[in-house]
Design a protein around this motif. Structure first.
Motif, PDB file in Angstrom:
ATOM      1  N   MET A  58      -6.954   6.941   7.155  1.00 39.45           N
ATOM      2  CA  MET A  58      -5.904   6.360   6.317  1.00 39.45           C
ATOM      3  C   MET A  58      -6.212   4.898   6.012  1.00 39.45           C
ATOM      4  SD  MET A  58      -2.381   7.784   8.012  1.00 39.45           S
ATOM      5  CE  MET A  58      -2.256   9.457   8.643  1.00 39.45           C
ATOM      6  N   LYS A  59      -6.560   4.164   7.048  1.00 40.57           N
ATOM      7  CA  LYS A  59      -6.872   2.745   6.857  1.00 40.57           C
ATOM      8  C   LYS A  59      -8.015   2.568   5.868  1.00 40.57           C
ATOM      9  CE  LYS A  59      -6.755  -1.692   7.909  1.00 40.57           C
ATOM     10  NZ  LYS A  59      -5.594  -2.557   7.625  1.00 40.57           N
ATOM     11  N   ALA A  60      -9.070   3.336   6.023  1.00 40.81           N
ATOM     12  CA  ALA A  60     -10.234   3.212   5.140  1.00 40.81           C
ATOM     13  C   ALA A  60      -9.890   3.575   3.700  1.00 40.81           C
ATOM     14  CB  ALA A  60     -11.363   4.105   5.649  1.00 40.81           C
ATOM     15  N   ALA A  61      -8.932   4.484   3.530  1.00 40.50           N
ATOM     16  CA  ALA A  61      -8.558   4.924   2.190  1.00 40.50           C
ATOM     17  C   ALA A  61      -7.462   4.079   1.557  1.00 40.50           C
ATOM     18  CB  ALA A  61      -8.114   6.383   2.238  1.00 40.50           C
ATOM     19  N   GLY A  62      -6.972   3.065   2.270  1.00 42.31           N
ATOM     20  CA  GLY A  62      -5.964   2.181   1.691  1.00 42.31           C
ATOM     21  C   GLY A  62      -4.536   2.628   1.893  1.00 42.31           C
ATOM     22  N   ILE A  63      -4.290   3.474   2.893  1.00 47.89           N
ATOM     23  CA  ILE A  63      -2.925   3.891   3.236  1.00 47.89           C
ATOM     24  C   ILE A  63      -2.342   2.877   4.208  1.00 47.89           C
ATOM     25  CG2 ILE A  63      -1.553   5.673   4.389  1.00 47.89           C
ATOM     26  CD1 ILE A  63      -2.535   6.484   1.623  1.00 47.89           C
ATOM     27  N   ARG A 118      -5.941   1.673  -4.295  1.00 45.63           N
ATOM     28  CA  ARG A 118      -5.899   0.244  -4.622  1.00 45.63           C
ATOM     29  C   ARG A 118      -5.162   0.030  -5.950  1.00 45.63           C
ATOM     30  NH1 ARG A 118      -8.093  -4.337  -2.821  1.00 45.63           N
ATOM     31  NH2 ARG A 118      -8.749  -5.965  -4.274  1.00 45.63           N
ATOM     32  N   TYR A 119      -5.417   0.909  -6.906  1.00 40.58           N
ATOM     33  CA  TYR A 119      -4.673   0.857  -8.176  1.00 40.58           C
ATOM     34  C   TYR A 119      -3.173   1.045  -7.919  1.00 40.58           C
ATOM     35  CZ  TYR A 119      -2.444   3.031 -12.228  1.00 40.58           C
ATOM     36  OH  TYR A 119      -1.570   3.375 -13.213  1.00 40.58           O
ATOM     37  N   ILE A 120      -2.816   2.028  -7.086  1.00 41.07           N
ATOM     38  CA  ILE A 120      -1.409   2.264  -6.763  1.00 41.07           C
ATOM     39  C   ILE A 120      -0.814   1.041  -6.073  1.00 41.07           C
ATOM     40  CG2 ILE A 120       0.159   3.679  -5.372  1.00 41.07           C
ATOM     41  CD1 ILE A 120      -0.909   5.108  -7.853  1.00 41.07           C
ATOM     42  N   GLY A 137      -9.178  16.083   4.959  1.00 36.75           N
ATOM     43  CA  GLY A 137      -9.846  17.357   4.780  1.00 36.75           C
ATOM     44  C   GLY A 137     -10.264  17.614   3.342  1.00 36.75           C
ATOM     45  N   GLN A 138      -9.828  16.758   2.428  1.00 29.24           N
ATOM     46  CA  GLN A 138     -10.177  16.914   1.018  1.00 29.24           C
ATOM     47  C   GLN A 138     -11.609  16.459   0.742  1.00 29.24           C
ATOM     48  OE1 GLN A 138      -9.018  18.267  -1.565  1.00 29.24           O
ATOM     49  NE2 GLN A 138      -6.770  18.203  -1.672  1.00 29.24           N
ATOM     50  N   THR A 139     -12.280  17.161  -0.178  1.00 36.12           N
ATOM     51  CA  THR A 139     -13.644  16.747  -0.541  1.00 36.12           C
ATOM     52  C   THR A 139     -13.662  15.384  -1.200  1.00 36.12           C
ATOM     53  OG1 THR A 139     -13.383  17.950  -2.624  1.00 36.12           O
ATOM     54  CG2 THR A 139     -14.432  19.122  -0.806  1.00 36.12           C
ATOM     55  N   TRP A 140     -12.570  15.035  -1.904  1.00 32.12           N
ATOM     56  CA  TRP A 140     -12.549  13.754  -2.631  1.00 32.12           C
ATOM     57  C   TRP A 140     -11.968  12.606  -1.811  1.00 32.12           C
ATOM     58  CZ3 TRP A 140      -7.508  12.576  -2.493  1.00 32.12           C
ATOM     59  CH2 TRP A 140      -6.558  13.606  -2.604  1.00 32.12           C
ATOM     60  N   TRP A 141     -11.580  12.845  -0.560  1.00 31.11           N
ATOM     61  CA  TRP A 141     -10.929  11.788   0.221  1.00 31.11           C
ATOM     62  C   TRP A 141     -11.779  10.511   0.340  1.00 31.11           C
ATOM     63  CZ3 TRP A 141      -6.093  10.905   1.377  1.00 31.11           C
ATOM     64  CH2 TRP A 141      -5.773   9.961   2.354  1.00 31.11           C
ATOM     65  N   PRO A 142     -13.092  10.588   0.530  1.00 29.75           N
ATOM     66  CA  PRO A 142     -13.871   9.341   0.623  1.00 29.75           C
ATOM     67  C   PRO A 142     -13.839   8.502  -0.665  1.00 29.75           C
ATOM     68  CG  PRO A 142     -15.105  11.188   1.542  1.00 29.75           C
ATOM     69  CD  PRO A 142     -13.925  11.772   0.850  1.00 29.75           C
ATOM     70  N   MET A 143     -13.419   9.095  -1.779  1.00 26.72           N
ATOM     71  CA  MET A 143     -13.350   8.359  -3.041  1.00 26.72           C
ATOM     72  C   MET A 143     -11.942   7.887  -3.377  1.00 26.72           C
ATOM     73  SD  MET A 143     -15.896  10.667  -5.413  1.00 26.72           S
ATOM     74  CE  MET A 143     -15.166  12.257  -4.987  1.00 26.72           C
ATOM     75  N   ARG A 199       0.826  -1.209   0.000  1.00 25.13           N
ATOM     76  CA  ARG A 199       0.000   0.000   0.000  1.00 25.13           C
ATOM     77  C   ARG A 199       0.860   1.258   0.000  1.00 25.13           C
ATOM     78  NH1 ARG A 199      -5.065  -0.966   4.200  1.00 25.13           N
ATOM     79  NH2 ARG A 199      -6.046  -2.694   3.049  1.00 25.13           N
ATOM     80  N   PRO A 200       0.342   2.352  -0.556  1.00 23.90           N
ATOM     81  CA  PRO A 200       1.063   3.622  -0.469  1.00 23.90           C
ATOM     82  C   PRO A 200       1.019   4.189   0.942  1.00 23.90           C
ATOM     83  CG  PRO A 200      -1.094   3.987  -1.435  1.00 23.90           C
ATOM     84  CD  PRO A 200      -0.952   2.500  -1.272  1.00 23.90           C
ATOM     85  N   GLY A 201       1.829   5.204   1.178  1.00 23.01           N
ATOM     86  CA  GLY A 201       1.877   5.839   2.493  1.00 23.01           C
ATOM     87  C   GLY A 201       1.772   7.343   2.378  1.00 23.01           C
ATOM     88  N   VAL A 202       1.924   8.008   3.511  1.00 20.78           N
ATOM     89  CA  VAL A 202       1.867   9.473   3.571  1.00 20.78           C
ATOM     90  C   VAL A 202       2.920   9.981   4.550  1.00 20.78           C
ATOM     91  CG1 VAL A 202      -0.586   9.668   3.005  1.00 20.78           C
ATOM     92  CG2 VAL A 202       0.107   9.418   5.406  1.00 20.78           C
ATOM     93  N   TYR A 203       3.321  11.206   4.345  1.00 20.27           N
ATOM     94  CA  TYR A 203       4.017  11.955   5.390  1.00 20.27           C
ATOM     95  C   TYR A 203       2.939  12.478   6.337  1.00 20.27           C
ATOM     96  CZ  TYR A 203       8.752  12.147   3.462  1.00 20.27           C
ATOM     97  OH  TYR A 203      10.022  11.832   3.047  1.00 20.27           O
ATOM     98  N   TRP A 204       3.020  12.081   7.588  1.00 23.68           N
ATOM     99  CA  TRP A 204       2.047  12.529   8.588  1.00 23.68           C
ATOM    100  C   TRP A 204       2.714  13.641   9.380  1.00 23.68           C
ATOM    101  CZ3 TRP A 204       0.063   9.377  13.386  1.00 23.68           C
ATOM    102  CH2 TRP A 204      -1.200   9.860  13.794  1.00 23.68           C
ATOM    103  N   TYR A 205       2.426  14.885   9.013  1.00 26.61           N
ATOM    104  CA  TYR A 205       3.084  16.043   9.613  1.00 26.61           C
ATOM    105  C   TYR A 205       2.240  16.642  10.725  1.00 26.61           C
ATOM    106  CZ  TYR A 205       7.197  16.852   6.695  1.00 26.61           C
ATOM    107  OH  TYR A 205       8.426  16.777   6.106  1.00 26.61           O
TER     108      TYR A 205
END
Length: 556
Positions: free
Chosen positions: A65-70, A530-532, A518-524, A41-47
Motif C-alpha cells: 500500500m505504501k509503495a503504491a501511494g495508499i 498520485r493523480y488521485i 494480487g493484481q497484475t497492474w498493481w506495481p503500476m 492520499r487515497p485509501g482502501v477497505y482492508w478486509y
C-alpha cells in the motif's frame, strides 16, 4: 446542483497545462499540487476473511500500500462464504496481529480506521446481552366478555423476524427466549376496527434497504388529511385501561371485566433479530441497543476498549486514528427500556395509552394515531443520534479518535442528521451493482453545509459482475464524476488481506473491485494514485459554492 472550488479549478487547469513546476516556486497551492501531502492520499477497505490472517501477509499488504501511494485504510473482518481460517476473531492471537498491523501502519505512515464492530453492519457482538440489544415492542391479544372475572395466563407475542431472514443458529435460542413485560392494556373491542397503512414502516419495525429494494419510500410523509372513520372503528383514548399492575410475574392476570366485549393486549419487548452481519463466526452476536448510551458503553468496552488496552500508546496522525460506522444495515427498532420516559420528556405526553397503535389499532382518532407514530419516529431518530452516533463520537474523542459515518440504507433516522455527527461524512458508489449515488449527494451536502473539508466515499464497490475486469483506466470517468459530485477522499473497495503468497490471492468473496497487490497492474498503480492524491488535495481547498439550496421535507 453545482459544487466547485474556484481556486481548485484554476490551479488544476494550470497544473494539467504544465505550469505546476514554474508556479510551485511562488505559490503554496501550486507547490502542494506538485508535492501533495500524505493526508490527501487515497485509501482502501482492508478486509479480512474470517480468521485468514498472517503477520507476514499484513506486513506485505501494508508495504505494498505504501509503495503504491495508499495513505489510509478501513479495517474490517467479515464472513462472506470464504472458508474459515485458523485465527479466531478477537482471540489473543488475533489481538496480537491487530497490534502488529497498527505498529506497521505507524512505521509506514498509514492511518487505520477501525469499524465499530465485527462485520460491516454496526455495533455488536456475542458479548451483547439480549437486554442490551435492539428491541421491538410487540403485543399478544386476548378477547374477553364481561361482566365477569378473568383469571388466566396472557400469551406472549413472538418477535418480529429480521428483515434479512433467519437469525443465526448460535443466537436463535436467546432470540426466541428473551422478552420483558412492558404493559397490559385493555379497551372495548371495536366492532369494525380501523387499520393503519404501512404500519411496520411507520412504527419502526422494518426499514427496507433503499439501495437494493424497489419501492422503498425516501421519506414518510405526513398525511394531507385525516378522513373520519365510521362509528365503532376507533378506540376512544379515555377507554384505554392500564392493567399492568394486575399482571403477576408468572404472566397471569386477575381482572374484573366490565360489561361488554374487551380486548386485552400484553405488551412485551423482544429482540429485533439484528445480528452482526456478516461477522466472522466468533464475532456473531446481537446488535447493541441504538437508543441506549449504556448499551453502547458496554459494547465499546468489549471491542474497542480491549484493543486499546492491547495497543497501548499511539502516536498522533498515523497508525490507528479513527473509528467508522459503515452503511446502516441492521434495520430499525422501536423500543428501549427507557422509551416511555424519553418519549414523555421529548414530546410532552405519556405515550402508554397509544401503545395499541404499535399493534395496528387506531386510538383516539386517525389523526392522533398518525401523530403518535410521527412522534415515535422523531423520538427514535433523536435517540439514535444522541445515544449512539454522538455517544460513539464522545467515546472515541477520549482516545483521540475521529469518526466517519456512512449514514444511509436502512437507517431509521434522517440520513443528513446522522451523517452530520461525523468528522468525515461518507458515501458509497458502485462501479457495477447497486445505485447508491443518492448517498454521494447527501455526504457532499453535509460537508458543504457544515463547512467540513473532507467528503469520503466507499469507492468503486462491485459485485461478481466485475470478475477482475476493472483497472484504473476503466474507472477514470466515474472517478471524475465522483470528484465533480463533491467527493475528495476515495477508499477503494476493496483490498482483501493476502495471508499467503498464492495468486491472485484471497478475495472478499463476490464483492469489491479487486484493488490489491494480487493484481497484475498493481506495481503500476502508484502514478494513478498520485493523480488521485493531487485531485483530492486541490478539491479540499477553498469553499463550496452552490447555485441551489435544497430543503429536505420533514419525515426524510
Amino acid at each position: 446542483m453545482k459544487y466547485y472550488s474556484r481556486a481548485s479549478v484554476f490551479w488544476l487547469g494550470l497544473g494539467l497545462l504544465g505550469f505546476g513546476p514554474i508556479l510551485g516556486r511562488a505559490d503554496p497551492l501550486a507547490k502542494m499540487f506538485c508535492e501533495p501531502p500524505d493526508s490527501a492520499r487515497p485509501g482502501v477497505y482492508w478486509y479480512f476473511m474470517d480468521g485468514n490472517l498472517s503477520r507476514e501477509g499484513m506486513t506485505r499488504d501494508l508495504e505494498s500500500m505504501k509503495a503504491a501511494g495508499i495513505g489510509h485504510l478501513i479495517f474490517l473482518e467479515v464472513n462472506v462464504g470464504v472458508p474459515r481460517g485458523p485465527v479466531n476473531f478477537l482471540s489473543e492471537e488475533w489481538q496480537d496481529l491487530f497490534v502488529h498491523a497498527v505498529r506497521e501502519a505507524e512505521r509506514l505512515g498509514i492511518e487505520i480506521t477501525l469499524g465499530s464492530g465485527p462485520g460491516w453492519t454496526g455495533s455488536g457482538g456475542p458479548w451483547v446481552k439480549p437486554e442490551q440489544s435492539m428491541q421491538h415492542l410487540v403485543a399478544a391479544k386476548v378477547e374477553v366478555q364481561g361482566p365477569g372475572r378473568f383469571q388466566g395466563t396472557l400469551p406472549v407475542a413472538p418477535p418480529h423476524r429480521p428483515f434479512f431472514g433467519d437469525v443465526p443458529a448460535s443466537m436463535r435460542a436467546q432470540w426466541e427466549g428473551f422478552y420483558r413485560d412492558v404493559a397490559v392494556l385493555a379497551f372495548p373491542t371495536p366492532p369494525n376496527p380501523a387499520t393503519l397503512a404501512d404500519l411496520d414502516e411507520k412504527s419502526l419495525v422494518y426499514r427496507a434497504p433503499f439501495s437494493s429494494q424497489p419501492n422503498v419510500k425516501p421519506r414518510i410523509e405526513a398525511p394531507a388529511d385525516f378522513p373520519e372513520d365510521p362509528p365503532g372503528a376507533v378506540i376512544p383514548l379515555e377507554k384505554v385501561m392500564d392493567l399492568t399492575d394486575r399482571l403477576r410475574p408468572d404472566g397471569t392476570l386477575d381482572w374484573e371485566i366490565p360489561p361488554g366485549k374487551w380486548t386485552v393486549l400484553r405488551f412485551v419487548s423482544r429482540n429485533n433479530g439484528a445480528s452482526t452481519r456478516p461477522a466472522p463466526e466468533p464475532g456473531i452476536g446481537f446488535e447493541c441497543d441504538k437508543f441506549d448510551a449504556a448499551a453502547l458503553d458496554a459494547h465499546f468496552q468489549e471491542y474497542v476498549g480491549r484493543l486499546l488496552a492491547k495497543v497501548g500508546r499511539r502516536p498522533a496522525g498515523r497508525g490507528w486514528t479513527m473509528l467508522h460506522m459503515d452503511s446502516w444495515e441492521m434495520g430499525a427498532q422501536n423500543w428501549t427500556p427507557r422509551l416511555r420516559e424519553e418519549f414523555a420528556r421529548r414530546r410532552g405526553y405519556d405515550p402508554q395509552r397509544f401503545y395499541p397503535v404499535y399493534a395496528g389499532h387506531v386510538v383516539g382518532s386517525r389523526e392522533q394515531s398518525e401523530r403518535f407514530l410521527w412522534d415515535l419516529r422523531l423520538t427514535g431518530q433523536e435517540l439514535v443520534i444522541e445515544n449512539h452516533a454522538r455517544h460513539l463520537k464522545r467515546l472515541g474523542r477520549k482516545h483521540g479518535f475521529g469518526l466517519s459515518i456512512e449514514p444511509y440504507d436502512m437507517n431509521p433516522a434522517n440520513d443528513f442528521d446522522l451523517g452530520a455527527v461525523a468528522d468525515v461524512p461518507m458515501c458509497e458508489f458502485w462501479s457495477l451493482g447497486f445505485d447508491t449515488t443518492y448517498s454521494c449527494h447527501t455526504a457532499a451536502s453535509i460537508a458543504h453545509v457544515l463547512g467540513l473539508p473532507v467528503v469520503a466515499a466507499e469507492a468503486f464497490t462491485a459485485g461478481p459482475e466485475e470478475a477482475w475486469k476493472l483497472y484504473p483506466g476503466a474507472l477514470k470517468n466515474q472517478g471524475d464524476w465522483a470528484f465533480a459530485t463533491g467527493i475528495n477522499r476515495f477508499a477503494y473497495h476493496t483490498f482483501a488481506h493476502k495471508p499467503d503468497e498464492g495468486r491472485p490471492g484471497m478475495v472478499m468473496g463476490p464483492y469489491g473491485v479487486h484493488w490489491d497487490r494480487g493484481q497484475t497492474w498493481w506495481p503500476m498503480a502508484a502514478e494513478y494514485h498520485r493523480y488521485i492524491t493531487r485531485c483530492q488535495y486541490l478539491l479540499r481547498q477553498g469553499r463550496a459554492v452552490a447555485d441551489v439550496l435544497y430543503l429536505m421535507p420533514e419525515g426524510a
